[in-house]
Design a protein around this motif. Structure first.
Motif, PDB file in Angstrom:
ATOM      1  N   VAL A 164      16.897  59.592  -1.574  1.00  0.00           N
ATOM      2  CA  VAL A 164      17.621  59.557  -2.575  1.00  0.00           C
ATOM      3  C   VAL A 164      17.698  57.902  -3.021  1.00  0.00           C
ATOM      4  CG1 VAL A 164      20.248  60.156  -4.138  1.00  0.00           C
ATOM      5  CG2 VAL A 164      19.188  61.373  -2.226  1.00  0.00           C
ATOM      6  N   ALA A 165      17.326  57.645  -4.861  1.00  0.00           N
ATOM      7  CA  ALA A 165      17.022  56.221  -4.703  1.00  0.00           C
ATOM      8  C   ALA A 165      19.076  55.817  -4.871  1.00  0.00           C
ATOM      9  CB  ALA A 165      16.152  55.624  -6.156  1.00  0.00           C
ATOM     10  N   VAL A 166      19.525  55.068  -4.268  1.00  0.00           N
ATOM     11  CA  VAL A 166      20.939  54.364  -5.233  1.00  0.00           C
ATOM     12  C   VAL A 166      20.836  53.068  -5.736  1.00  0.00           C
ATOM     13  CG1 VAL A 166      22.110  56.113  -3.991  1.00  0.00           C
ATOM     14  CG2 VAL A 166      21.320  54.018  -2.739  1.00  0.00           C
ATOM     15  N   PRO A 167      21.525  52.483  -6.338  1.00  0.00           N
ATOM     16  CA  PRO A 167      22.268  51.769  -6.096  1.00  0.00           C
ATOM     17  C   PRO A 167      22.305  50.242  -5.029  1.00  0.00           C
ATOM     18  CG  PRO A 167      23.344  52.703  -7.921  1.00  0.00           C
ATOM     19  CD  PRO A 167      23.130  54.241  -7.131  1.00  0.00           C
ATOM     20  N   ASP A 206      25.099  48.919  -3.928  1.00  0.00           N
ATOM     21  CA  ASP A 206      26.146  48.460  -3.524  1.00  0.00           C
ATOM     22  C   ASP A 206      27.231  49.366  -2.374  1.00  0.00           C
ATOM     23  OD1 ASP A 206      27.887  50.467  -5.292  1.00  0.00           O
ATOM     24  OD2 ASP A 206      26.115  49.921  -6.785  1.00  0.00           O
ATOM     25  N   VAL A 207      28.298  49.549  -1.753  1.00  0.00           N
ATOM     26  CA  VAL A 207      28.957  50.541  -1.268  1.00  0.00           C
ATOM     27  C   VAL A 207      29.550  51.607  -1.786  1.00  0.00           C
ATOM     28  CG1 VAL A 207      30.582  50.836  -0.152  1.00  0.00           C
ATOM     29  CG2 VAL A 207      29.331  48.295   0.592  1.00  0.00           C
ATOM     30  N   ALA A 208      29.899  51.585  -3.094  1.00  0.00           N
ATOM     31  CA  ALA A 208      30.399  52.589  -3.872  1.00  0.00           C
ATOM     32  C   ALA A 208      29.189  53.289  -4.194  1.00  0.00           C
ATOM     33  CB  ALA A 208      31.112  51.800  -4.892  1.00  0.00           C
ATOM     34  N   SER A 209      28.227  53.315  -3.521  1.00  0.00           N
ATOM     35  CA  SER A 209      27.370  54.248  -4.895  1.00  0.00           C
ATOM     36  C   SER A 209      26.498  54.693  -4.276  1.00  0.00           C
ATOM     37  CB  SER A 209      25.764  53.181  -5.583  1.00  0.00           C
ATOM     38  OG  SER A 209      26.081  52.556  -6.193  1.00  0.00           O
ATOM     39  N   ILE A 210      26.830  54.370  -2.184  1.00  0.00           N
ATOM     40  CA  ILE A 210      26.185  55.093  -1.342  1.00  0.00           C
ATOM     41  C   ILE A 210      26.866  55.918  -0.736  1.00  0.00           C
ATOM     42  CG2 ILE A 210      25.800  54.676   1.356  1.00  0.00           C
ATOM     43  CD1 ILE A 210      24.637  51.838   0.123  1.00  0.00           C
ATOM     44  N   GLU A 211      28.561  55.571  -0.667  1.00  0.00           N
ATOM     45  CA  GLU A 211      29.847  56.309  -0.840  1.00  0.00           C
ATOM     46  C   GLU A 211      29.311  57.545  -1.711  1.00  0.00           C
ATOM     47  OE1 GLU A 211      33.444  53.869   1.146  1.00  0.00           O
ATOM     48  OE2 GLU A 211      33.098  53.393  -0.555  1.00  0.00           O
ATOM     49  N   LYS A 212      29.314  57.247  -3.166  1.00  0.00           N
ATOM     50  CA  LYS A 212      29.561  58.813  -3.409  1.00  0.00           C
ATOM     51  C   LYS A 212      28.821  59.476  -3.391  1.00  0.00           C
ATOM     52  CE  LYS A 212      29.198  59.547  -8.617  1.00  0.00           C
ATOM     53  NZ  LYS A 212      27.839  59.802  -9.018  1.00  0.00           N
ATOM     54  N   GLU A 213      27.247  59.206  -2.800  1.00  0.00           N
ATOM     55  CA  GLU A 213      26.122  60.265  -2.274  1.00  0.00           C
ATOM     56  C   GLU A 213      26.528  60.944  -0.877  1.00  0.00           C
ATOM     57  OE1 GLU A 213      22.936  61.145  -3.122  1.00  0.00           O
ATOM     58  OE2 GLU A 213      23.535  59.927  -5.397  1.00  0.00           O
ATOM     59  N   LEU A 214      26.879  59.891  -0.134  1.00  0.00           N
ATOM     60  CA  LEU A 214      28.097  60.270   1.330  1.00  0.00           C
ATOM     61  C   LEU A 214      28.692  61.277   1.208  1.00  0.00           C
ATOM     62  CD1 LEU A 214      27.475  57.034   3.278  1.00  0.00           C
ATOM     63  CD2 LEU A 214      25.850  59.491   3.373  1.00  0.00           C
ATOM     64  N   GLY A 215      29.601  61.163  -0.251  1.00  0.00           N
ATOM     65  CA  GLY A 215      30.427  62.442   0.021  1.00  0.00           C
ATOM     66  C   GLY A 215      31.585  62.097   0.236  1.00  0.00           C
ATOM     67  N   TYR A 216      32.043  60.742  -0.198  1.00  0.00           N
ATOM     68  CA  TYR A 216      33.335  60.036   0.347  1.00  0.00           C
ATOM     69  C   TYR A 216      34.092  60.129  -1.044  1.00  0.00           C
ATOM     70  CZ  TYR A 216      31.587  59.657   4.798  1.00  0.00           C
ATOM     71  OH  TYR A 216      30.664  59.856   6.358  1.00  0.00           O
TER      72      TYR A 216
END
Ligand code: AN7
Length: 349
Positions: A334-337, A339-349
């Motif tokens: 999964v390509a993500v921007p 930044d922490v927020a984008s990674i957290e969103k993908e992780l479901g947090y």
């Protein structure tokens, strides 16, 4: 310090004072207990023999070290083989280790990238033919009849002698032979060698029982199962894309003498077992190595009861050999921007 299989098992091998005790540290591979698949099939004594832990990443090193030692003993300066990949990688590595020339003949387009890379990196001459493994082997047999170059395919009797040491290790680790041994079958050398190893260990009193030998060919290359050669073998498991196995008789003998079986397994079942090993057990093997496990799952799902039995599956080669097949059969990244927020969103947090 690792002594390797020639030295460790020399009393069972054609070793004499003139045989060089060469080694790249082959053998002594882990026997690991299953977690997920054991639960799924209700077998609490299920083990995997991790042959991908050999120096070139497959079981071939056990036989190659013996064949190359004997080639040197006999004064040979060059070796040659036909291969679906792993034999060529192993031949190239042991030739490099010992200063021999190596040539390998492979089916163009049907050798996993890691194996080709190994053969080339170790300095072998790699000849890719527009033909399959069976044709390559036929040509190599003709060539060794004409020129001073040693054949290191399993028609070379020293190959199977070395390979039988894997059966010794299984018995040494378990303290007894297992009830069943599940193993992929391509050219049928390995099943022949394991059976020889188990039989010799029993004859010398190192064990008092023998396993049932359970071999699995790919459905598109199932010559032994069908009782006739397959002219155009096909399977995603390129290592066992072999239509006329050289050790056909040996495999049949192992099946008959052990009360075992040789069956065919479909590519989709191989791929299912390949993924179950990787994501359920933490064991990344190459597709061909999953064929035996796929066979075990097939029999268990048809109702065969393995509870109370000791079962060993031979995982013949490392998954890193064939990154292409792996990447084609997994979900993508999964390509993500960044930044922490984008990674957290993908992780479901
Ligand atoms: C990972 O390298 O035949 O039944 O040329 O690479 O003893 O042939 C490889 C075979 C199983 C089948 N698993 O063993 C070669 C070659 C892996 C293999 C087999 C192979 P055999």
């Amino acid at each position: 310090m690792r002594f390797g299989v020639v030295q460790k098992y020399r009393s069972f091998l054609p070793v004499n004072p003139g045989t060089p005790l060469i080694t790249l540290g082959e053998g002594d591979t882990p026997l690991v207990q299953s977690t997920r698949i054991a639960r799924e099939i209700g077998c609490d004594q299920l083990y995997f023999k991790l042959e991908g832990c050999n120096p070139t990443g497959s079981f071939k090193d056990r036989g190659m070290v013996m064949a190359v030692a004997k080639a040197i003993e006999e004064g040979s300066k060059a070796i040659i083989c036909a291969s679906t990949g792993n034999t060529s990688a192993s031949a190239a590595a042991y030739a490099a280790h010992c200063g021999l020339a190596a040539a390998v003949v492979v089916p163009s387009g049907y050798v996993a990238l890691g194996k080709l890379t190994q053969a080339l990196m170790h300095g072998a001459q790699v000849l890719a033919i527009e033909g399959n493994f069976d044709q390559a082997l036929q040509m190599v047999r003709t060539i060794v009849g004409r020129h001073p170059i040693t054949l290191v395919n399993s028609l070379n009797p020293y190959r199977l002698e070395g390979q039988k040491t894997a059966a010794f290790e299984v018995v040494d680790a378990l303290g007894a032979a297992p009830d069943y041994l599940f193993i992929p079958v391509g050219n049928a050398g390995n099943i022949t060698a394991y059976w020889r190893g188990f039989v010799e260990y029993r004859r010398t009193g190192k064990s008092d029982s023998l396993p049932r030998m359970m071999g699995f060919e790919a459905e598109g290359a199932a010559a032994i199962v069908r009782g006739k050669p397959v002219a155009q073998p096909t399977t995603i498991a390129t290592a066992i894309r072999i239509g006329n196995p050289a050790s056909w008789r040996g495999a049949e003998q192992a099946r008959e003498e052990s009360g075992g079986l040789i069956d065919a397994i479909a590519d989709d079942a191989i791929i299912e077992a390949y993924h179950l090993l990787a994501n359920g057990e933490g064991l990344f093997v190459e597709p061909a190595s999953a064929a035996g496990v796929a066979g075990l799952l097939k029999l268990a799902r048809r109702g065969q009861d393995f509870s109370g039995k000791t079962v060993v599956c031979v995982l013949t080669g490392s998954g890193l050999k064939d990154p292409d097949t792996a990447m084609k059969t997994v979900p993508g990244m999964v390509a993500v921007p960044a930044d922490v927020a984008s990674i957290e969103k993908e992780l479901g947090y």
